[in-house]
Design a protein around this motif. Structure first.
Motif, PDB file in Angstrom:
ATOM      1  N   GLN A 331       0.846  -1.367   0.190  1.00 28.48           N
ATOM      2  CA  GLN A 331       0.129  -0.192   0.122  1.00 28.48           C
ATOM      3  C   GLN A 331       1.095   1.338  -0.057  1.00 28.48           C
ATOM      4  OE1 GLN A 331      -2.472  -0.560   3.510  1.00 28.48           O
ATOM      5  NE2 GLN A 331      -3.393  -2.253   2.343  1.00 28.48           N
ATOM      6  N   ALA A 332       2.202   1.142   0.266  1.00 31.18           N
ATOM      7  CA  ALA A 332       3.238   2.321   0.170  1.00 31.18           C
ATOM      8  C   ALA A 332       3.173   2.886  -1.119  1.00 31.18           C
ATOM      9  CB  ALA A 332       4.391   1.845   0.763  1.00 31.18           C
ATOM     10  N   ASP A 333       3.301   4.148  -1.082  1.00 29.88           N
ATOM     11  CA  ASP A 333       3.554   4.944  -2.531  1.00 29.88           C
ATOM     12  C   ASP A 333       4.334   5.930  -2.128  1.00 29.88           C
ATOM     13  OD1 ASP A 333       1.949   6.746  -0.900  1.00 29.88           O
ATOM     14  OD2 ASP A 333       0.143   6.520  -2.245  1.00 29.88           O
ATOM     15  N   GLU A 334       4.436   7.056  -3.061  1.00 22.73           N
ATOM     16  CA  GLU A 334       5.437   8.232  -2.873  1.00 22.73           C
ATOM     17  C   GLU A 334       5.285   9.018  -1.588  1.00 22.73           C
ATOM     18  OE1 GLU A 334       7.304  11.807  -5.545  1.00 22.73           O
ATOM     19  OE2 GLU A 334       5.567  10.521  -6.281  1.00 22.73           O
ATOM     20  N   PHE A 335       3.983   9.076  -1.321  1.00 22.69           N
ATOM     21  CA  PHE A 335       3.739   9.817  -0.166  1.00 22.69           C
ATOM     22  C   PHE A 335       3.753   9.008   1.208  1.00 22.69           C
ATOM     23  CE2 PHE A 335       0.439  11.181   2.971  1.00 22.69           C
ATOM     24  CZ  PHE A 335       0.702  12.469   3.075  1.00 22.69           C
ATOM     25  N   SER A 336       3.664   7.806   1.330  1.00 28.92           N
ATOM     26  CA  SER A 336       3.825   6.958   2.631  1.00 28.92           C
ATOM     27  C   SER A 336       4.875   6.233   2.732  1.00 28.92           C
ATOM     28  CB  SER A 336       2.331   6.135   2.883  1.00 28.92           C
ATOM     29  OG  SER A 336       2.394   5.118   1.890  1.00 28.92           O
ATOM     30  N   GLY A 337       5.834   5.918   1.476  1.00 28.52           N
ATOM     31  CA  GLY A 337       7.076   5.273   1.443  1.00 28.52           C
ATOM     32  C   GLY A 337       8.012   5.586   2.399  1.00 28.52           C
ATOM     33  N   ASP A 338       8.191   6.880   2.620  1.00 29.26           N
ATOM     34  CA  ASP A 338       9.209   7.178   3.573  1.00 29.26           C
ATOM     35  C   ASP A 338       8.774   6.798   5.085  1.00 29.26           C
ATOM     36  OD1 ASP A 338      10.751   8.366   1.671  1.00 29.26           O
ATOM     37  OD2 ASP A 338      10.139  10.543   2.111  1.00 29.26           O
ATOM     38  N   PHE A 339       7.522   6.957   5.410  1.00 23.89           N
ATOM     39  CA  PHE A 339       7.012   6.454   6.699  1.00 23.89           C
ATOM     40  C   PHE A 339       7.149   5.010   7.066  1.00 23.89           C
ATOM     41  CE2 PHE A 339       3.511   4.998   9.406  1.00 23.89           C
ATOM     42  CZ  PHE A 339       3.949   5.478  10.747  1.00 23.89           C
ATOM     43  N   GLN A 340       6.905   4.227   6.007  1.00 20.07           N
ATOM     44  CA  GLN A 340       7.262   2.716   6.043  1.00 20.07           C
ATOM     45  C   GLN A 340       8.593   2.560   6.269  1.00 20.07           C
ATOM     46  OE1 GLN A 340       5.150   0.297   6.158  1.00 20.07           O
ATOM     47  NE2 GLN A 340       3.449   1.546   6.016  1.00 20.07           N
ATOM     48  N   GLU A 341       9.730   3.088   5.665  1.00 20.33           N
ATOM     49  CA  GLU A 341      11.087   3.090   6.025  1.00 20.33           C
ATOM     50  C   GLU A 341      11.543   3.479   7.324  1.00 20.33           C
ATOM     51  OE1 GLU A 341      15.639   3.920   4.069  1.00 20.33           O
ATOM     52  OE2 GLU A 341      13.700   3.933   2.670  1.00 20.33           O
ATOM     53  N   PHE A 342      10.922   4.786   7.643  1.00 16.12           N
ATOM     54  CA  PHE A 342      11.131   5.025   9.077  1.00 16.12           C
ATOM     55  C   PHE A 342      10.944   4.222  10.123  1.00 16.12           C
ATOM     56  CE2 PHE A 342       9.228   7.397  12.750  1.00 16.12           C
ATOM     57  CZ  PHE A 342      10.041   8.129  13.013  1.00 16.12           C
ATOM     58  N   ILE A 343       9.635   3.696  10.229  1.00 17.98           N
ATOM     59  CA  ILE A 343       9.146   2.739  11.163  1.00 17.98           C
ATOM     60  C   ILE A 343       9.921   1.463  11.327  1.00 17.98           C
ATOM     61  CG2 ILE A 343       6.864   3.757  11.277  1.00 17.98           C
ATOM     62  CD1 ILE A 343       5.716   1.270  10.019  1.00 17.98           C
ATOM     63  N   THR A 344      10.296   0.895  10.097  1.00 16.17           N
ATOM     64  CA  THR A 344      11.081  -0.099   9.793  1.00 16.17           C
ATOM     65  C   THR A 344      12.299  -0.025  10.248  1.00 16.17           C
ATOM     66  OG1 THR A 344       9.929  -1.078   7.892  1.00 16.17           O
ATOM     67  CG2 THR A 344      11.887  -2.059   8.174  1.00 16.17           C
ATOM     68  N   ARG A 345      13.080   1.043  10.095  1.00 12.61           N
ATOM     69  CA  ARG A 345      14.322   1.385  10.571  1.00 12.61           C
ATOM     70  C   ARG A 345      14.473   1.459  12.037  1.00 12.61           C
ATOM     71  NH1 ARG A 345      15.644   5.484   7.223  1.00 12.61           N
ATOM     72  NH2 ARG A 345      15.327   7.026   8.787  1.00 12.61           N
ATOM     73  N   TYR A 346      13.607   2.520  12.528  1.00  8.96           N
ATOM     74  CA  TYR A 346      13.565   2.899  13.950  1.00  8.96           C
ATOM     75  C   TYR A 346      12.919   2.083  14.855  1.00  8.96           C
ATOM     76  CZ  TYR A 346      16.243   6.943  12.211  1.00  8.96           C
ATOM     77  OH  TYR A 346      17.430   7.642  11.730  1.00  8.96           O
ATOM     78  N   ALA A 347      11.411   2.060  14.720  1.00 12.87           N
ATOM     79  CA  ALA A 347      10.680   1.370  15.437  1.00 12.87           C
ATOM     80  C   ALA A 347      11.177  -0.066  15.540  1.00 12.87           C
ATOM     81  CB  ALA A 347       9.240   1.192  15.139  1.00 12.87           C
ATOM     82  N   TRP A 348      11.469  -0.865  14.543  1.00 11.12           N
ATOM     83  CA  TRP A 348      11.769  -2.260  14.472  1.00 11.12           C
ATOM     84  C   TRP A 348      13.130  -2.637  14.589  1.00 11.12           C
ATOM     85  CZ3 TRP A 348       7.850  -5.143  15.944  1.00 11.12           C
ATOM     86  CH2 TRP A 348       6.587  -4.784  15.479  1.00 11.12           C
ATOM     87  N   GLY A 349      14.025  -1.777  13.591  1.00 13.86           N
ATOM     88  CA  GLY A 349      15.562  -1.861  13.693  1.00 13.86           C
ATOM     89  C   GLY A 349      16.120  -1.487  15.078  1.00 13.86           C
ATOM     90  N   GLU A 350      15.738  -0.329  15.391  1.00 13.79           N
ATOM     91  CA  GLU A 350      16.459   0.138  16.488  1.00 13.79           C
ATOM     92  C   GLU A 350      15.887  -0.346  17.974  1.00 13.79           C
ATOM     93  OE1 GLU A 350      19.279   1.909  16.749  1.00 13.79           O
ATOM     94  OE2 GLU A 350      19.255   2.538  14.527  1.00 13.79           O
ATOM     95  N   ILE A 351      14.470   0.091  18.151  1.00 19.61           N
ATOM     96  CA  ILE A 351      13.992  -0.242  19.467  1.00 19.61           C
ATOM     97  C   ILE A 351      13.521  -1.653  19.572  1.00 19.61           C
ATOM     98  CG2 ILE A 351      12.112   0.575  20.955  1.00 19.61           C
ATOM     99  CD1 ILE A 351      14.164   2.584  20.446  1.00 19.61           C
ATOM    100  N   TRP A 352      12.816  -2.147  18.934  1.00 22.44           N
ATOM    101  CA  TRP A 352      12.336  -3.600  19.048  1.00 22.44           C
ATOM    102  C   TRP A 352      13.371  -4.667  19.034  1.00 22.44           C
ATOM    103  CZ3 TRP A 352       7.953  -6.579  19.915  1.00 22.44           C
ATOM    104  CH2 TRP A 352       6.648  -5.947  20.099  1.00 22.44           C
ATOM    105  N   ASN A 353      14.592  -4.189  18.249  1.00 22.32           N
ATOM    106  CA  ASN A 353      15.694  -5.045  18.187  1.00 22.32           C
ATOM    107  C   ASN A 353      16.742  -4.843  19.407  1.00 22.32           C
ATOM    108  OD1 ASN A 353      16.973  -7.137  16.757  1.00 22.32           O
ATOM    109  ND2 ASN A 353      18.100  -5.767  15.422  1.00 22.32           N
ATOM    110  N   ARG A 354      16.329  -3.896  20.317  1.00 24.39           N
ATOM    111  CA  ARG A 354      17.529  -3.780  21.511  1.00 24.39           C
ATOM    112  C   ARG A 354      17.391  -4.932  22.282  1.00 24.39           C
ATOM    113  NH1 ARG A 354      19.340   1.154  22.641  1.00 24.39           N
ATOM    114  NH2 ARG A 354      19.185   0.854  24.841  1.00 24.39           N
TER     115      ARG A 354
END
Length: 431
Positions: A331-354
């Motif tokens: 469902q990601a497009d040019e408008f929401s794609g950056d947000f998907q990358e943001f939560i993947t990187r920070y919420a899941w890669g940084e916080i959930w992965n601690r």
């Protein structure tokens, strides 16, 4: 028989001590007795080594979290009894262990048979869902469904004693070890590595196998350079039990004629010579492998992904499930794609992965925060995530009761309605 530690597996030997060793690996939910009808013929040429998975067949309940861990325990066990080189035949999860040995420890393996196997067993979601059902309902629902997954309907009806034996095998398995084995299969994927399997390989499958059927078998044959395919008519997933004579004959022919010589350091094992046999296996034909099409990568301003993106995507899929993540990315497009990358990187890669909290604890915190914020849509899929992370429905109820005290009764009331529906959906076994 054997004494077992956390680093080894329960095992037994049959056959002459001076014969080459042939290992038989079991399927999830079974014991070494699934091979009972093969042993009398195999011991005429081999010393047969059978093992039980942790918590199966009365083996001590020391869960193993990956196929790699199971393969390592098997090698430690073999080292303890002086077995260096061997042939290996494994069914389903036992086949995954065989593939792991061929890829990571090729110097130990003389020949390989993969039975009812696949380079990837279904989807991770399917096995994690099975773990949720076992945590909630125990193994009885899985046991009752086993005959229809393992055998053709005709065999199950004609052989009630074997059918009941199969059900009891599953019922007597340790639930924690069964769940850990499901996790092992959920994370197993060697589709990209099949070309590195360097030993002669028989891929054997039942024609009516609805779990890992002929399509998966052909994927293995297409990917493994020296592989041959045998399809056993009138058999389902547990083909060594349903068609024992056919499987025995195929194993004897394969291991008698395709036993690869040892590497530079001989171990005393030698190939077995055999008279020429009429070929019954079909040579591998060019087959297009079956592959899943991954969703398109979300781009972000032309910049390369940071290091935590891949780690975050792995955690996100493990916690939320492939289906949920695939929908979000699709469902990601040019408008929401950056947000998907943001939560993947920070919420899941940084916080959930601690490492500071385990995933169960993080699920408790997340559920409470979502109740407090009134985020009911996210509460639904994080309730599913909590079940996947090992929380039981009772523990989720306690989290919501705690939240009622500190976040307010109206918020908790709405949360209970959402969580109750999700738990019903996730913990009700399929008929």
């Amino acid at each position: 028989m054997s004494e077992t530690t956390k680093e080894t597996l329960q095992y037994r030997f049959d056959g002459p001590e001076d014969a080459p060793v042939l290992i038989l690996g079991p399927s999830l939910g079974t014991t070494w007795h699934m091979w009972d009808r093969q042993v009398p013929e195999l011991v005429k040429q081999w010393r047969v080594f059978r093992y039980d998975l942790p918590g199966h067949g009365g083996a001590p309940a020391h869960p193993a979290g990956s196929v790699t861990d199971l393969a390592t325990r098997l090698l430690v066990t073999l080292d303890s009894v002086g077995v260096q080189r061997f042939g290996y035949a494994g069914c389903a999860l036992g086949g995954a262990i065989g593939a792991e040995l061929a890829l990571r420890h090729p110097e130990r393996l003389a020949s390989l048979a993969l039975i009812a196997a696949s380079p990837r067993f279904g989807t991770a979601d399917e096995f994690r869902q099975r773990g949720v059902i076992v945590r909630t309902n125990g193994l009885d629902p899985i046991a009752r469904m086993s005959p229809e997954r393992w055998f053709t309907s005709g065999f199950a009806a004609a052989q009630p004693a074997i059918t009941e034996w199969a059900v009891q095998m599953v019922r007597t398995t340790d639930p924690g070890c069964y769940i850990a084995a499901c996790e092992s299969l959920a994370s197993f994927d060697v589709r990209g590595e099949l070309a590195r399997v360097g030993v002669p390989t028989l891929v054997l499958v039942g024609s009516d196998d609805q779990v890992t059927g002929p399509a998966e078998a052909r994927t293995l044959v297409a990917g493994i350079p020296d592989a041959r395919l045998a399809v056993v008519p009138g058999a389902s997933h547990l083909v060594p039990v349903e068609q024992p004579a056919a499987v025995t004959d195929l194993l004897v022919r394969h291991f008698s004629t395709a036993w690869q010589p040892a590497y530079d350091n001989p171990t005393g094992q030698t190939a077995i010579s055999a008279a020429p046999l009429k070929p019954v296996l079909t040579a591998a034909q060019p087959i297009t492998p079956i592959a899943e099409i991954a969703p398109p990568a979300v781009q972000s301003g032309g910049h390369s992904r940071p290091d935590q993106y891949d780690a975050g995507m792995k955690v996100r899929r493990e916690v939320l499930g492939d289906a949920h993540v695939d929908r979000a990315l699709a469902q990601a497009d040019e408008f929401s794609g950056d947000f998907q990358e943001f939560i993947t990187r920070y919420a899941w890669g940084e916080i959930w992965n601690r490492p500071g909290l385990d995933r169960r604890s993080r699920s408790c915190v997340t559920l409470t925060a979502l109740v407090a914020g009134g985020h009911l849509d996210e509460l639904a899929f994080h309730t599913r995530a909590a079940l996947r992370n090992g929380l039981t429905p009772t523990e989720i109820k306690e989290v919501l009761l705690q939240a009622a005290v500190y976040c307010g009764v109206p918020a908790a009331n709405s949360a209970f309605k959402v969580a109750q529906q999700v738990i019903r959906e996730e913990t009700t076994p399929e008929e």
